[in-house]
Design a protein around this motif. Structure first.
Motif, mmCIF file in Angstrom:
data_model
loop_
_atom_site.group_PDB
_atom_site.id
_atom_site.type_symbol
_atom_site.label_atom_id
_atom_site.label_comp_id
_atom_site.label_asym_id
_atom_site.label_seq_id
_atom_site.Cartn_x
_atom_site.Cartn_y
_atom_site.Cartn_z
ATOM 1 N N GLY A 155 0.951 -1.364 0.095
ATOM 2 C CA GLY A 155 -0.025 -0.002 -0.195
ATOM 3 C C GLY A 155 0.846 1.234 0.070
ATOM 4 N N GLN A 202 -2.217 -1.019 -3.640
ATOM 5 C CA GLN A 202 -3.315 -0.870 -2.676
ATOM 6 C C GLN A 202 -3.069 1.027 -2.434
ATOM 7 O OE1 GLN A 202 -6.631 -2.023 -2.687
ATOM 8 N NE2 GLN A 202 -7.054 0.228 -1.830
ATOM 9 N N TYR A 244 -4.092 4.634 -0.899
ATOM 10 C CA TYR A 244 -4.906 5.184 0.218
ATOM 11 C C TYR A 244 -5.086 6.946 0.329
ATOM 12 C CZ TYR A 244 -4.631 0.500 2.187
ATOM 13 O OH TYR A 244 -4.848 -0.830 2.439
ATOM 14 N N PRO A 278 -4.787 5.356 7.172
ATOM 15 C CA PRO A 278 -5.456 4.142 6.853
ATOM 16 C C PRO A 278 -4.692 3.284 6.152
ATOM 17 C CG PRO A 278 -6.487 6.183 6.128
ATOM 18 C CD PRO A 278 -5.190 6.574 6.459
ATOM 19 N N GLY A 279 -3.612 3.487 5.541
ATOM 20 C CA GLY A 279 -2.725 2.304 4.979
ATOM 21 C C GLY A 279 -2.059 1.595 6.153
ATOM 22 N N ASP A 323 -4.450 -0.714 7.820
ATOM 23 C CA ASP A 323 -4.922 -1.815 6.982
ATOM 24 C C ASP A 323 -3.540 -2.963 7.242
ATOM 25 O OD1 ASP A 323 -7.149 -1.315 6.109
ATOM 26 O OD2 ASP A 323 -6.744 -1.247 4.057
#
Length: 357
Positions: free
Chosen positions: A245, A265, A267, A272-273, A276
């Motif tokens: 990410g 992925q 963000y 938030p990364g 996760d």
């Protein structure tokens, strides 16, 4: 003297910019500690906030702060919806086509954050080391040597020394027991060869064991070391096939795509990364080193994460300025140069745990 005159000219340019119909600058930002830290009540502090306040006060620039996510902020700057971005933007050729950059005020690099291994995972990894092919081959060879000399001793001793080496299957066990005790130098003394050939067999086992055990020990150490190194990451390219990410539209995002990372992925922000990653929805988070280090250090909920000792993709941070505001960019750049050359700049960096690269 010449520098003073140049500064005066650029200062006049900044005033001219303000009088052309834009009395108040719109300054975009997104939290990126330790450069931009958002406190309770919306109060801002951090390295970039301090630097921008110094620049705006010295140049007499009125402004309004506008909070945005990172991708939205870049798009707004390119479209002219905001005048300045005070986030630590990485200077790139692609971005330079759509916005102006001030002189760089800090050099950084990207790094990789991963979730720490649990105690169970460490134990599992250690146990798995004993099931490596070379490791198992060594133990099979050891078992063969013990069986070979144990059976040989039993064949020589079974008639003249039946009390120690019994006939039949029990005698085979006696031979194996004797060979194990001899090879490990335990020396219980409950069984010992008495015939000449039995003693020669014992000498053969001793010398063979001396050579083999040292080799087996080296093999075990090598197997464990190789397995440990195989589970350690030595380069960012080791993550190309993993789910990683980063922050959307960031320099790290562009870097991963140009270096053929297959599963990225994105963000809207760092937090938030990292959350996760903590939940193991991704295997690694790749972003600017000072930002992820500061976030993990200050956030107790992220202590299960660790920053790998990897450095790549060197970046030079600067403020972004609207493409149509060249004079403003030049005035800001000159003032930034004067500030970062002063001793106070080093004090500010150290206050937030940073130093020059």
């Amino acid at each position: 003297m010449k520098r003073t005159i140049l500064f005066a000219i650029l200062l006049c340019s900044a005033f001219a910019f303000s009088s052309e119909g834009k009395d108040t600058l719109l300054v975009g930002y997104t939290p990126a500690a330790p450069f931009i830290i958002e406190k309770e009540g919306g109060r801002l502090e951090g390295i970039n906030v301090w630097l921008w306040k110094r620049v705006s006060e010295d140049l007499g620039l009125p402004y309004t702060m506008v909070r945005m996510n990172f991708s939205q902020m870049l798009d707004s700057l390119k479209a002219g919806n905001i005048d300045v971005c005070i986030n630590p933007l990485t200077i790139t050729s692609d971005r330079s086509k759509e916005m102006e950059f001030t002189d760089s005020f800090y050099a950084s690099h990207s790094t990789i954050v991963v979730a720490k291994k649990s105690s169970f995972q460490k134990i599992k990894q250690f146990v798995q080391s004993f099931f490596q092919l070379n490791f198992l081959r060594g133990f099979l060879l050891l078992f063969f040597i013990l069986m070979f000399f144990g059976i040989l001793a039993w064949l020589f001793e079974r008639r003249k020394n039946p009390q120690d080496f019994r006939p039949g299957a029990k005698g085979l066990w006696d031979g194996l027991w004797w060979s194990v005790v001899t090879l490990t130098t335990v020396g219980y003394g409950d069984k010992a060869p008495k015939t000449r050939m039995g003693k020669i067999t014992a000498l053969g086992l001793m010398f063979a064991g001396l050579l083999f055990v040292s080799g087996l020990t080296a093999s075990i150490a090598s197997s464990l070391t190789v397995n440990q190194l195989a589970n350690e990451t030595a380069d960012f390219s080791d993550f190309k096939d993993r789910r990683v990410g980063t922050v959307k539209s960031s320099e790290a995002d562009e870097f991963l795509r140009t270096h053929f990372f297959k599963n990225v992925q994105t963000y809207d922000g760092v937090v938030p990364g990292l959350v996760d990653l903590k939940k193991r929805k991704i295997e690694a988070f790749i972003y600017d080193a000072p930002i992820v280090r500061h976030r993990i250090k200050k956030d107790s909920s992220l202590q299960q994460l660790e920053v790998l000792p990897l450095k790549f993709d060197v970046q030079f941070y600067a403020f972004g300025v609207n493409k149509d505001s060249v004079e403003l960019e030049q005035a800001i750049s000159l003032r930034i140069l004067e500030i970062i050359e002063s001793p106070q700049w080093q004090v500010v960096l150290s206050e937030y745990g940073l130093s020059e690269l």
